[in-house]
Design an enzyme around this catalytic site. Structure first.
Site, short mmCIF file in Angstrom:
data_model
loop_
_atom_site.label_atom_id
_atom_site.label_comp_id
_atom_site.label_asym_id
_atom_site.label_seq_id
_atom_site.Cartn_x
_atom_site.Cartn_y
_atom_site.Cartn_z
N ARG A 140 42.91 28.35 46.13
CA ARG A 140 41.53 27.82 45.76
C ARG A 140 41.90 26.22 45.13
O ARG A 140 41.15 25.20 45.13
CB ARG A 140 41.06 28.68 44.50
CG ARG A 140 40.19 30.00 45.06
CD ARG A 140 40.10 30.69 44.11
NE ARG A 140 39.42 30.17 42.82
CZ ARG A 140 39.30 30.72 41.88
NH1 ARG A 140 39.96 31.85 41.46
NH2 ARG A 140 38.57 30.30 40.78
N ASP A 153 45.56 37.93 43.59
CA ASP A 153 44.60 36.80 43.03
C ASP A 153 45.67 35.65 42.89
O ASP A 153 45.20 34.57 43.08
CB ASP A 153 44.60 37.06 41.48
CG ASP A 153 44.13 36.11 40.86
OD1 ASP A 153 42.97 35.48 40.92
OD2 ASP A 153 45.02 35.67 39.74
N LYS A 206 43.45 40.56 36.87
CA LYS A 206 44.67 40.52 36.38
C LYS A 206 44.68 41.49 34.94
O LYS A 206 45.48 42.27 34.70
CB LYS A 206 45.15 39.29 35.82
CG LYS A 206 45.75 38.47 36.99
CD LYS A 206 46.14 37.02 36.83
CE LYS A 206 44.78 36.33 36.56
NZ LYS A 206 45.28 34.86 36.52
N SER A 223 39.21 36.54 39.60
CA SER A 223 40.43 36.31 39.13
C SER A 223 41.13 36.75 37.74
O SER A 223 41.85 37.38 37.74
CB SER A 223 40.79 34.88 39.19
OG SER A 223 41.85 34.42 38.90
N HIS A 281 42.29 38.04 26.12
CA HIS A 281 42.54 36.88 27.07
C HIS A 281 41.68 35.85 26.64
O HIS A 281 40.74 35.81 26.36
CB HIS A 281 41.95 37.48 28.48
CG HIS A 281 42.20 36.30 29.56
ND1 HIS A 281 43.32 36.17 30.19
CD2 HIS A 281 41.28 35.33 29.90
CE1 HIS A 281 43.22 35.24 31.13
NE2 HIS A 281 42.03 34.74 31.10
#
Lengths: 424, 424
Positions: free
Chosen positions: A164, A157, A183, A179, A79
């Site tokens: 947000r 999320d 995921k 967040s 990620h």
């Protein structure tokens, strides 16, 4: 009093929220029982008062549980917190898949200067990012490499992030951490590396902030059963050369074929590959990565992956890029002190390579190629970048022109990798 | 970026908001251009980070400007932060009107243990609280005394208050102060006394918090052209004897006719009357107030006011109260250490004297009468209060029973007036 009002009352005075209250609020919001305005008040209280590690972990867990949970304990994933010219998923993942570490990745589109990995893959004719979960699982087991669009992972999320974004509560460490990790937990890969970008073109502007996030991501992931580590990497200048969808795939293919690419991309793609093999406890990872590149095994794995998802791998070498190409020239002779990723990203966005709003169309053929890195000696008028495309060309050239800062004294190159975080 | 996102961005980091940004946000919210969730996030940031005096003043001004602005520079008015058994508007205002200080008051219903002043007046047969603004102004000039329902003053405050109530952002000093004063500025009376209640039955629980609010109310009012002062008064025990709509009018009439009433009510009703005359610079205020009471002029002014607003003044002496009356007895012999206003308020609410939800009906005939005050000597089984009504009687008696705390050692009576705030 309602659950969310209880939570607001606690958090506005800076007290910690019990796990079950976090669960009730997040589930209530996702179910539509908690209105936006109450959730917005709670998010602002969290933004200002913070959440401790246990609260952040509880929030991560309940968001991960809010939608479909995949399970790929044998797989690896990576990620990135998002950067300009970041094609590490397209370079490292085929390599590790070729080394025997299966890859199961859910990825997003998102907003930004270029598309996300999912958009970049769609630049390949025929490529299908919307596999059924059965087809996804089958491809992971048969090909050892699949990337699909994350549409049903962590819906809580998704809703909270949108709120947000509209209420000034994005830049909160516990909210960012929960967040991201929620995921990844929903995706279910058992081994994960985080690439936390740092600099003008990244969300985290300082190495300290990036390290804090990297520490949190690794700690949350390990708490939730994912073996993980993180690298903190420079995003003050763009990664590699290409910025834009087809351009980035083209650059990734060069790397996979062992052809020369910018040193920072070469170094980071190898580093992430090696780290992923280490997380999988595969022996001799440096040698395996080197062989997967020099033998063309990574390249072949990428083609196999493209074919498996319906893409035309014979089209890979001739992806369309914009025919209108304009050179960007060095403003003076000297040394490059800065190559501002943020300005080059703005140029790419102006040209149509990314989207500003959710439903904007992306021009896969548009983008920028950068030939120079911080520390390079340049001569006035020398081409340092090329702009592909004609949309908003003047504006794009203004942005791109601003990216190159030349000084008279020699400048040290900046390292691509600024730090590493290991679990524990 | 939108105006409200700019404001959120500033305030979440604790920076001050420029006047024009406050104006844009409040006007935008009132016009429906700023969504609830963004306003909620801003209100929470204000709740936690605070607003300085200039910001609070700007907020007060823009909310006052959001609806109809009345102008009664010659008139007096009073505002109470709300308490149990508070019938000062019904006692002091007729007295000062009789002394030549005209009264123009906009008042509310609100939620609570009993109705607001508007509800209490509706316990009088025929009384009309919804005068046109022309009729209101005419009555002020002809009778020197009018009270109407505040329906069009400071609509911005109305919307923001409802959102605060739903998002845990009520108990913020600058938000409370701007909310109260904006409505008073819109009402337009030139001379105003604030009665800031303090104790178990009030919003402000400590004398320090009450003084802080009193200081802010007087300062804001003076900045906006209203001559004002404040008293801080006890609301740990209820004010006077009656709690409930018709019961309170009956008690107010006793005061106005010069009959004996509880000492705290007598003292405070006179004090507020005197202070209002002082704000109007009427000479010899103590003597005038005494005369207005002993001569019955205040009582006659009240009847004239009732008739002017369509009420049946011949019904005043025979307002219906509940026929089911149950005595509350002292739990032990000794001295009353506490007479908890909050518990007696809960009893009145249970009996139907107030409303929990906006559209609840009020039973004007229900309520409680309290015969004892802190410091009083009581004998076990002695009647200390009477409960009027039959709705939820068991629950009401439980609440009322809990209100009386008896100890063996003698207890000092508590003062009705805890402090005073003068302008400047």
């Amino acid at each position: 009093m309602s659950v969310v009002l209880d939570a607001i009352e606690e958090k506005k005075w800076g007290r910690r929220l019990p796990d079950e209250r976090i669960r009730d609020v997040v589930e209530g919001y996702t179910a539509g029982d908690v209105p936006d305005y109450q959730m917005a008040a709670l998010l602002m209280a969290i933004f200002i008062r913070g959440m401790d590690y246990e609260e952040t972990l509880a929030m991560t867990r309940v968001m991960a549980d809010s939608g479909k949970r995949y399970s790929f304990p044998e797989c690896v994933d990576k990620h990135s917190t998002g950067g300009i010219g970041d094609k590490i998923s397209l370079t490292s993942l085929p390599v590790v898949a070729a080394c025997g570490a299966p890859v199961a990745k859910l990825s997003g589109r998102g907003l930004g200067h270029t598309g996300g990995t999912i958009d970049k893959l769609e630049a390949i004719p025929g490529f299908n990012v919307a596999l059924t979960s059965e087809a996804f699982e089958r491809q992971v087991s048969e090909v050892g490499f699949a990337i699909v669009e994350a549409s049903d992972a962590a819906p809580a999320d998704k809703g909270i992030y949108a709120l947000r974004d509209a209420t000034g509560t994005v830049d909160s460490l516990p909210l960012i951490g929960s967040s991201i990790v929620s995921k990844k937990v929903a995706t279910g890969a058992g081994h994960l590396i985080y690439d936390v970008k740092c600099g003008s073109g990244a969300f985290m502007k300082t190495p300290e902030a990036a390290r804090e996030l990297a520490d949190l991501l690794v700690r949350l992931s390990e708490s939730l059963g994912i073996r993980s580590s993180a690298v903190i990497t420079d995003m003050d200048q763009p990664l590699g050369s290409a910025i834009g969808n087809s351009l980035e795939i083209r650059e990734a293919l060069r790397f996979l074929k062992g052809e020369p690419v910018a040193r920072d991309l070469d170094l980071l793609a190898r580093e992430i590959s090696v780290e992923l093999l280490k997380l999988k406890e595969i022996t001799d990872p440096e040698r395996r990565v080197e062989e997967a590149i020099s033998s063309g095994a990574g390249y072949e794995k990428f083609r196999e992956f493209v074919r498996a998802q319906g893409g035309d791998d014979s089209a890979l070498e001739s992806l369309e890029v914009a025919s209108e190409v304009t050179e960007v020239r060095a403003p003076a002779s000297g040394y490059l002190k800065k190559v501002w990723a943020i300005e080059l990203g703005r140029a790419a966005l102006a040209l149509g390579a990314g989207r500003e709003k959710k439903d904007d169309a992306i021009d896969f053929a548009a983008g920028v190629e950068v030939d120079a890195k911080v520390g390079d000696r340049v001569e006035e008028g020398q081409a340092v970048a090329r702009v592909y495309g004609s949309r908003n060309l003047q504006r794009a050239l203004e942005f791109a022109g601003r990216a190159f800062e030349v000084v008279q004294e020699p400048v040290e190159p900046v390292p691509a990798i600024l730090g590493r975080v290991q679990a524990g």
